[in-house]
Design a protein around this motif. Sequence first.
Motif, PDB file in Angstrom:
ATOM      1  N   VAL A  26       0.811  -1.224   0.000  1.00 42.26           N
ATOM      2  CA  VAL A  26       0.000   0.000   0.000  1.00 42.26           C
ATOM      3  C   VAL A  26       0.852   1.285   0.000  1.00 42.26           C
ATOM      4  CG1 VAL A  26      -2.011  -1.123   1.077  1.00 42.26           C
ATOM      5  CG2 VAL A  26      -0.309  -0.024   2.544  1.00 42.26           C
ATOM      6  N   ALA A  28       3.004   2.317   2.027  1.00 45.34           N
ATOM      7  CA  ALA A  28       3.075   2.962   3.349  1.00 45.34           C
ATOM      8  C   ALA A  28       4.420   3.678   3.487  1.00 45.34           C
ATOM      9  CB  ALA A  28       2.907   1.919   4.447  1.00 45.34           C
ATOM     10  N   ALA A  66       1.239   6.289   7.221  1.00 43.53           N
ATOM     11  CA  ALA A  66       2.511   5.925   7.843  1.00 43.53           C
ATOM     12  C   ALA A  66       2.591   4.403   7.865  1.00 43.53           C
ATOM     13  CB  ALA A  66       2.551   6.482   9.259  1.00 43.53           C
ATOM     14  N   LEU A  80       9.297  12.030   8.717  1.00 47.57           N
ATOM     15  CA  LEU A  80       8.256  12.429   7.771  1.00 47.57           C
ATOM     16  C   LEU A  80       8.196  13.957   7.685  1.00 47.57           C
ATOM     17  CD1 LEU A  80       6.006  11.657   5.855  1.00 47.57           C
ATOM     18  CD2 LEU A  80       4.476  11.336   7.811  1.00 47.57           C
ATOM     19  N   THR A 101      -6.282   4.874  -2.421  1.00 48.53           N
ATOM     20  CA  THR A 101      -6.688   5.536  -1.184  1.00 48.53           C
ATOM     21  C   THR A 101      -5.518   6.327  -0.594  1.00 48.53           C
ATOM     22  OG1 THR A 101      -6.251   3.378  -0.187  1.00 48.53           O
ATOM     23  CG2 THR A 101      -8.562   3.997  -0.430  1.00 48.53           C
ATOM     24  N   LEU A 103      -4.484   7.921   2.371  1.00 45.65           N
ATOM     25  CA  LEU A 103      -4.981   7.917   3.747  1.00 45.65           C
ATOM     26  C   LEU A 103      -3.908   8.372   4.725  1.00 45.65           C
ATOM     27  CD1 LEU A 103      -6.836   4.452   3.734  1.00 45.65           C
ATOM     28  CD2 LEU A 103      -7.819   6.724   3.403  1.00 45.65           C
ATOM     29  N   GLY A 104      -4.352   8.945   5.831  1.00 53.86           N
ATOM     30  CA  GLY A 104      -3.450   9.301   6.920  1.00 53.86           C
ATOM     31  C   GLY A 104      -2.246  10.075   6.411  1.00 53.86           C
ATOM     32  N   PRO A 127      -7.774   8.386   8.635  1.00 55.85           N
ATOM     33  CA  PRO A 127      -8.380   7.357   9.479  1.00 55.85           C
ATOM     34  C   PRO A 127      -7.608   7.077  10.774  1.00 55.85           C
ATOM     35  CG  PRO A 127      -7.120   6.329   7.733  1.00 55.85           C
ATOM     36  CD  PRO A 127      -6.958   7.807   7.558  1.00 55.85           C
ATOM     37  N   GLU A 128      -6.658   7.956  11.125  1.00 50.97           N
ATOM     38  CA  GLU A 128      -5.834   7.703  12.311  1.00 50.97           C
ATOM     39  C   GLU A 128      -6.665   7.419  13.551  1.00 50.97           C
ATOM     40  OE1 GLU A 128      -5.189   9.916   9.993  1.00 50.97           O
ATOM     41  OE2 GLU A 128      -3.037  10.127   9.666  1.00 50.97           O
ATOM     42  N   LEU A 134      -4.180  10.506  16.074  1.00 47.72           N
ATOM     43  CA  LEU A 134      -4.628  11.659  15.298  1.00 47.72           C
ATOM     44  C   LEU A 134      -3.619  11.851  14.180  1.00 47.72           C
ATOM     45  CD1 LEU A 134      -2.590  14.217  16.269  1.00 47.72           C
ATOM     46  CD2 LEU A 134      -4.028  14.062  18.275  1.00 47.72           C
ATOM     47  N   PRO A 135      -4.014  12.565  13.122  1.00 50.03           N
ATOM     48  CA  PRO A 135      -3.065  12.786  12.030  1.00 50.03           C
ATOM     49  C   PRO A 135      -1.874  13.572  12.584  1.00 50.03           C
ATOM     50  CG  PRO A 135      -5.307  13.372  11.381  1.00 50.03           C
ATOM     51  CD  PRO A 135      -5.321  13.174  12.860  1.00 50.03           C
ATOM     52  N   PHE A 263      -0.283  13.937  19.642  1.00 53.36           N
ATOM     53  CA  PHE A 263      -0.021  12.715  18.870  1.00 53.36           C
ATOM     54  C   PHE A 263       0.850  11.758  19.691  1.00 53.36           C
ATOM     55  CE2 PHE A 263       2.672  10.270  15.905  1.00 53.36           C
ATOM     56  CZ  PHE A 263       1.698   9.650  15.136  1.00 53.36           C
ATOM     57  N   PHE A 279      -6.014  -3.670  14.393  1.00 55.53           N
ATOM     58  CA  PHE A 279      -5.894  -3.490  12.934  1.00 55.53           C
ATOM     59  C   PHE A 279      -5.242  -4.740  12.320  1.00 55.53           C
ATOM     60  CE2 PHE A 279      -3.381  -2.304   9.198  1.00 55.53           C
ATOM     61  CZ  PHE A 279      -4.323  -1.670   8.415  1.00 55.53           C
ATOM     62  N   PHE A 280      -4.148  -5.176  12.907  1.00 54.78           N
ATOM     63  CA  PHE A 280      -3.462  -6.342  12.346  1.00 54.78           C
ATOM     64  C   PHE A 280      -4.221  -7.634  12.662  1.00 54.78           C
ATOM     65  CE2 PHE A 280       0.092  -3.251  12.416  1.00 54.78           C
ATOM     66  CZ  PHE A 280       0.341  -3.257  11.047  1.00 54.78           C
ATOM     67  N   ARG A 283      -6.816  -8.473  10.207  1.00 55.97           N
ATOM     68  CA  ARG A 283      -6.311  -8.916   8.904  1.00 55.97           C
ATOM     69  C   ARG A 283      -5.712 -10.319   9.002  1.00 55.97           C
ATOM     70  NH1 ARG A 283      -7.295  -3.856   9.033  1.00 55.97           N
ATOM     71  NH2 ARG A 283      -7.759  -2.784   7.080  1.00 55.97           N
TER      72      ARG A 283
HETATM   73  N1  3HC Z   1       1.206   0.315   7.416  1.00 58.03           N
HETATM   74  C1  3HC Z   1       1.659  -0.948   7.307  1.00 58.03           C
HETATM   75  N2  3HC Z   1       0.972  -1.937   6.694  1.00 58.03           N
HETATM   76  C2  3HC Z   1      -0.215  -1.622   6.168  1.00 58.03           C
HETATM   77  C3  3HC Z   1      -0.745  -0.332   6.240  1.00 58.03           C
HETATM   78  C4  3HC Z   1       0.014   0.671   6.898  1.00 58.03           C
HETATM   79  N3  3HC Z   1      -0.421   1.931   6.994  1.00 58.03           N
HETATM   80  N4  3HC Z   1      -1.935  -0.319   5.628  1.00 58.03           N
HETATM   81  C5  3HC Z   1      -2.138  -1.564   5.171  1.00 58.03           C
HETATM   82  N5  3HC Z   1      -1.104  -2.355   5.501  1.00 58.03           N
HETATM   83  C6  3HC Z   1      -0.921  -3.775   5.158  1.00 58.03           C
HETATM   84  C7  3HC Z   1      -1.969  -4.647   5.833  1.00 58.03           C
HETATM   85  O1  3HC Z   1      -1.562  -5.017   7.129  1.00 58.03           O
HETATM   86  C8  3HC Z   1      -2.051  -5.821   4.889  1.00 58.03           C
HETATM   87  O2  3HC Z   1      -0.954  -6.657   5.170  1.00 58.03           O
HETATM   88  P1  3HC Z   1      -1.066  -8.253   4.968  1.00 58.03           P
HETATM   89  O3  3HC Z   1      -1.396  -8.421   3.524  1.00 58.03           O
HETATM   90  O4  3HC Z   1       0.263  -8.726   5.380  1.00 58.03           O
HETATM   91  O5  3HC Z   1      -2.185  -8.694   5.875  1.00 58.03           O
HETATM   92  C9  3HC Z   1      -1.817  -5.187   3.528  1.00 58.03           C
HETATM   93  O6  3HC Z   1      -1.200  -3.922   3.788  1.00 58.03           O
HETATM   94  C10 3HC Z   1      -3.068  -4.949   2.733  1.00 58.03           C
HETATM   95  O7  3HC Z   1      -4.006  -4.260   3.578  1.00 58.03           O
HETATM   96  P2  3HC Z   1      -5.547  -4.653   3.592  1.00 58.03           P
HETATM   97  O8  3HC Z   1      -5.713  -6.117   3.736  1.00 58.03           O
HETATM   98  O9  3HC Z   1      -6.189  -3.767   4.594  1.00 58.03           O
HETATM   99  O10 3HC Z   1      -5.935  -4.247   2.098  1.00 58.03           O
HETATM  100  P3  3HC Z   1      -7.222  -3.531   1.565  1.00 58.03           P
HETATM  101  O11 3HC Z   1      -7.021  -3.414   0.116  1.00 58.03           O
HETATM  102  O12 3HC Z   1      -8.459  -4.186   2.095  1.00 58.03           O
HETATM  103  O13 3HC Z   1      -7.217  -2.061   2.217  1.00 58.03           O
HETATM  104  C11 3HC Z   1      -6.309   0.041   2.861  1.00 58.03           C
HETATM  105  C12 3HC Z   1      -6.220  -1.142   1.881  1.00 58.03           C
HETATM  106  C13 3HC Z   1      -7.635   0.798   2.659  1.00 58.03           C
HETATM  107  C14 3HC Z   1      -5.152   0.958   2.576  1.00 58.03           C
HETATM  108  C15 3HC Z   1      -6.255  -0.483   4.306  1.00 58.03           C
HETATM  109  O14 3HC Z   1      -5.132  -1.327   4.428  1.00 58.03           O
HETATM  110  C16 3HC Z   1      -6.112   0.560   5.366  1.00 58.03           C
HETATM  111  O15 3HC Z   1      -7.104   1.146   5.762  1.00 58.03           O
HETATM  112  N6  3HC Z   1      -4.890   0.783   5.865  1.00 58.03           N
HETATM  113  C17 3HC Z   1      -4.619   1.641   6.977  1.00 58.03           C
HETATM  114  C18 3HC Z   1      -4.675   3.083   6.582  1.00 58.03           C
HETATM  115  C19 3HC Z   1      -4.347   3.935   7.761  1.00 58.03           C
HETATM  116  O16 3HC Z   1      -4.834   3.752   8.849  1.00 58.03           O
HETATM  117  N7  3HC Z   1      -3.488   4.933   7.540  1.00 58.03           N
HETATM  118  C20 3HC Z   1      -3.069   5.796   8.596  1.00 58.03           C
HETATM  119  C21 3HC Z   1      -1.852   5.219   9.232  1.00 58.03           C
HETATM  120  S1  3HC Z   1      -1.346   6.138  10.659  1.00 58.03           S
HETATM  121  C22 3HC Z   1      -0.637   7.508  10.012  1.00 58.03           C
HETATM  122  O17 3HC Z   1      -0.598   7.693   8.831  1.00 58.03           O
HETATM  123  C23 3HC Z   1      -0.040   8.445  11.010  1.00 58.03           C
HETATM  124  C24 3HC Z   1       0.307   9.752  10.383  1.00 58.03           C
HETATM  125  O18 3HC Z   1      -0.699  10.669  10.632  1.00 58.03           O
HETATM  126  C25 3HC Z   1       1.599  10.286  10.946  1.00 58.03           C
END
Ligand code: 3HC
Length: 693
Positions: A26, A28, A66, A80, A101, A103-104, A127-128, A134-135, A263, A279-280, A283
């Motif tokens: 994804v 990340a 992240a 970052l 997507t 996200l975050g 989605p944090e 929080l973001p 945060f 979350f993990f 999955r």
């Molecule tokens: N970090 C590490 N691994 C991640 C990840 C992330 N942010 N997001 C997804 N993955 C991994 C999953 O664990 C999964 O691993 P696996 O295949 O080994 O089980 C793989 O990627 C695929 O994920 P999904 O099974 O969830 O795949 P989908 O296609 O159904 O969904 C997604 C994709 C919508 C991106 C979903 O994975 C998701 O919602 N991810 C989390 C997004 C998120 O919460 N982002 C914010 C992170 S916190 C942040 O950014 C802090 C910042 O503000 C500083």
Amino acid sequence: MTAINAVADLAIEGDIAVLTLNSPPVNALSAAVRSGILDGIALAIADSKVKGIVLICAGKTFIAGADITEFGKPPLGPSLADVQAAIEGSPKPVVAAIHGTALGGGLEVALVCHYRVAAKSAKCGLPEVNLGLLPGAGGTQRLPRIVGPAKALDMVTSGAHIGAAAAAEMGLFDVVTDDAALRADAIAFVRQVNAGQRPLRKVRDLNEKVEAARGKPELFADFRRANARRFRGFDAPEYNIRCIEAAVNLPFDEGMKVERKLFLELMNGTQSAAQRYYFFASRQVWNLPDVPADTPTIDVKKVGIVGAGTMGGGIAMNLLNAGVPVVIVETAQEALDRGVRTIRANYDNTASKGRITAADVDKRMALLTPSLDLGQLADADLVIEAVYENMDVKKDIFGKLDKLVKQGAILATNTSALDVNEIACATSRPEAVIGLHFFSPANVMKLLEVVRGDKTAKPVIRTSMELARKIGKIAALVGVCPGFVGNRMLAQRQREAQKLVLEGALPWDIDRVLYNFGFPMGPFAMSDLAGLDLGWIREKSSSATLREILCEMDRRGQKTGAGYYDYDGKRNAKPSPVVEQIIRDFAARQGKTSRVVSEQEILERCVYTMINEGAKILEEGKAIRASDIDVVWVNGYGWPVYRGGPMFYADTIGLDKVLAAMKNFEATLGADFKPARLLEDLVAQGRKFGDLK
Ligand code: 3HC
């Protein structure tokens, strides 16, 4: 094309540099991705031919956040914040080209780009909050500067994914293009900026919307009030709100400091640890060690359901929603009609709330075939029996199904506690038999326990898991034992709740403790809601239990206006003095003396016994892993996700403490508290449930 590192490369197209990230699954923001961006931007800035930069991702999505697996580990590579500063401070325009997507942290990277071009199918969100966070990369300060504080509050506290059209309307995306044209259109867009059609814009400088909200604290007070119920128990929503308040009331850099501080507080707390764990866990649950994802599956094109009652109807709706044709069979026309009417009414109700259209309702109903003839199921690929819990009745049905349903089909039972192996023995093909334990209301509850019998074939298991995913459930594979995982553990809590009442705690005391712990309601409020007369038969009732006494008095729960509680016309519960007296009299007849029971004892007896049972379940191999048990409890029983699940919770308080309490109770209250072998072993080894592989 220049490879920046293993996950980033830079291509120069005329006067534009295209920096592509490629870090599956994804993209990340791992250390490698952060380095790739930082070095790629630096290279593009240094190249005098380059006049602008496009940041784009390969694979299925733009940066999805992240890298959660890095949280809690020592920092590696560039931060970052440094990466973002390089983008935002670039003298050449940087445009994010978004698909999938964002996200975050992904959206936060896009928000430091000067503009955002998105594919039509793209989504974005922060989605944090769902990870108890929080973001933390400026999202809370930049978002309200684009969408305004009110929308920002909604976005950061819900974590919702916003579609491209809506995001464009809010100003988050500057241009939306056809998916296939994303790269080319993003390049064209940078050229427009360079042609002087747009300034080098920094979101941090856009102050109009936040300033307009300054001096209006009611915006936040109202938001808190309106959402108090939804946020109950969670830390993260309030922290997110405070950051948006800071964005409104403070200069950008000061707001950033507030965001950072809050945060880190969340990141170091147990709630976020629990939510990240979950979350993990949610999955991991799909990974079945001996039934891998490439196990052959059965194509489920037609499903038969036996029984059109509440469960059968709810199960049918799941399948109809996913476009799977269903034949639903009953023994009497009246029951069949009632079942179909209920399904229709449920859909009409959803349509009246605008969640689906009238055409959706018609489409779903058209996939449903009601029938009084079991023979109609002969060509079904999966038959789910959903009649009431009686072994003889179920065996009779499975005997009949065995004779008439085609070979190769799956024969499933929706039993919530009965022995799936015994049911399988009523057929000549036990390998085709499996338990699919849906939770009530089946069209709403996310959880599905997939119950593997001793002889269930692997394709039958894998197909059931994939079907669960297709209909939007979260499934846990469990083994055959009374009550499987969820109800088996629940039975411990129920038993203790009933015992505690006879010892002096009142139903509302127990309910309050469990509600405050984070459950949506306690066991007695739950009984009142479900109806105390479930399985109660007046002719056989002999005032032998509290429940029988209450049912005999027609206190059968909310539906009769009285149960353990008294209810006013609006379903508001009040502790009942009548019930209190009944309990005291009943306890006295049993020779029990009433004592003061502390809140801690209530919590420990209700929850530690569950944890102990969970340990036995693991010991017996009835769940694959501790985290699967947690997934069951979060999705099937309202366990607060900010406490991870019973097994994670046990790890956070310390297994030694749980064991010591169990031993104490065992000494004073007897064998119900006998510690599980696994619990003793883990404590002896200084290990946790989370350490089990
Ligand atoms: N970090 C590490 N691994 C991640 C990840 C992330 N942010 N997001 C997804 N993955 C991994 C999953 O664990 C999964 O691993 P696996 O295949 O080994 O089980 C793989 O990627 C695929 O994920 P999904 O099974 O969830 O795949 P989908 O296609 O159904 O969904 C997604 C994709 C919508 C991106 C979903 O994975 C998701 O919602 N991810 C989390 C997004 C998120 O919460 N982002 C914010 C992170 S916190 C942040 O950014 C802090 C910042 O503000 C500083």
